[in-house]
Design a protein around this motif. Structure first.
Motif, PDB file in Angstrom:
ATOM      1  N   UNK A  63      -7.503   2.811   1.884  1.00  0.00           N
ATOM      2  CA  UNK A  63      -6.154   3.147   1.436  1.00  0.00           C
ATOM      3  C   UNK A  63      -5.230   2.812   2.599  1.00  0.00           C
ATOM      4  N   UNK A  64      -4.180   2.054   2.320  1.00  0.00           N
ATOM      5  CA  UNK A  64      -3.224   1.678   3.357  1.00  0.00           C
ATOM      6  C   UNK A  64      -1.860   2.228   2.974  1.00  0.00           C
ATOM      7  N   UNK A  65      -1.356   3.131   3.797  1.00  0.00           N
ATOM      8  CA  UNK A  65      -0.031   3.722   3.611  1.00  0.00           C
ATOM      9  C   UNK A  65       0.919   3.045   4.584  1.00  0.00           C
ATOM     10  N   UNK A  83      -6.870   3.861   6.048  1.00  0.00           N
ATOM     11  CA  UNK A  83      -7.802   4.991   6.105  1.00  0.00           C
ATOM     12  C   UNK A  83      -9.007   4.694   5.228  1.00  0.00           C
ATOM     13  N   UNK A  84     -10.170   4.921   5.780  1.00  0.00           N
ATOM     14  CA  UNK A  84     -11.417   4.607   5.089  1.00  0.00           C
ATOM     15  C   UNK A  84     -11.661   5.576   3.936  1.00  0.00           C
ATOM     16  N   UNK A 126       6.834   3.594   2.210  1.00  0.00           N
ATOM     17  CA  UNK A 126       7.425   2.337   1.749  1.00  0.00           C
ATOM     18  C   UNK A 126       6.520   1.700   0.689  1.00  0.00           C
ATOM     19  N   UNK A 127       5.231   1.603   0.988  1.00  0.00           N
ATOM     20  CA  UNK A 127       4.260   1.022   0.056  1.00  0.00           C
ATOM     21  C   UNK A 127       2.932   1.750   0.184  1.00  0.00           C
ATOM     22  N   UNK A 128       2.220   1.794  -0.927  1.00  0.00           N
ATOM     23  CA  UNK A 128       0.883   2.365  -0.955  1.00  0.00           C
ATOM     24  C   UNK A 128      -0.051   1.290  -1.497  1.00  0.00           C
ATOM     25  N   UNK A 129      -1.061   0.957  -0.709  1.00  0.00           N
ATOM     26  CA  UNK A 129      -1.959  -0.146  -1.061  1.00  0.00           C
ATOM     27  C   UNK A 129      -3.409   0.325  -1.044  1.00  0.00           C
ATOM     28  N   UNK A 130      -4.233  -0.436  -1.745  1.00  0.00           N
ATOM     29  CA  UNK A 130      -5.677  -0.215  -1.750  1.00  0.00           C
ATOM     30  C   UNK A 130      -6.335  -1.571  -1.555  1.00  0.00           C
TER      31      UNK A 130
END
Length: 139
Positions: free
Chosen positions: A116-118, A104-105, A127-131
């Motif tokens: 942001x990548x969920x 998501x932008x 499971x993971x939260x990334x930026x």
């Protein structure tokens, strides 16, 4: 968007041939005006020695979907996308099934994109939260 959804997804999936994304069976499955979603199976190909989803495979999924998302928003004939920073928090383990990564932008500048990548499982469990930060460079 310049092209329709099906054509953009087809273009993204065609770019994965002979790459890490193909090795991990990452498939781009949905997109909108400010997001892109990719799916990856969780099996022995992406496990670490304890039989769990490898954090590195999750990060590869996150960077793949975030980078592809940036490519959708730039003219790839004029610009290149380079991931310059990624961070990940692994929240929950996963042994089998599949995971989806939704990029998501957060910020779309002319030189930097922030995503942001969920990463969630088939039960919508985080499971993971990334930026991811991507740099946009002229060719």
């Amino acid at each position: 968007m310049i092209m329709d959804k099906a054509k953009i997804l087809e273009r993204c999936n065609n770019l994965t041939r002979n790459t890490l994304m193909e090795t991990l069976n990452i498939e781009y499955v949905d997109l909108g005006n400010d997001f892109l979603i990719a799916k990856m199976p969780v099996n022995e190909r992406v496990h670490q020695p304890m039989g769990l989803l490898h954090g590195g495979a999750s990060v590869a999924l996150a960077e793949s979907v975030g980078s592809a998302a940036s490519m959708i928003f730039v003219d790839i004939d004029k610009y290149e996308v380079r991931g310059i920073e990624i961070s990940a928090n692994h929240i929950k383990s996963k042994r089998e099934g599949f995971v989806c990564a939704k990029a998501s932008l957060i910020h779309k500048g002319s030189k930097l994109h922030l995503w942001e990548i969920r990463i969630t499982d088939e039960n919508n469990q985080l499971i993971s939260l990334c930026k991811l930060t991507n740099m946009i460079l002229p060719k």
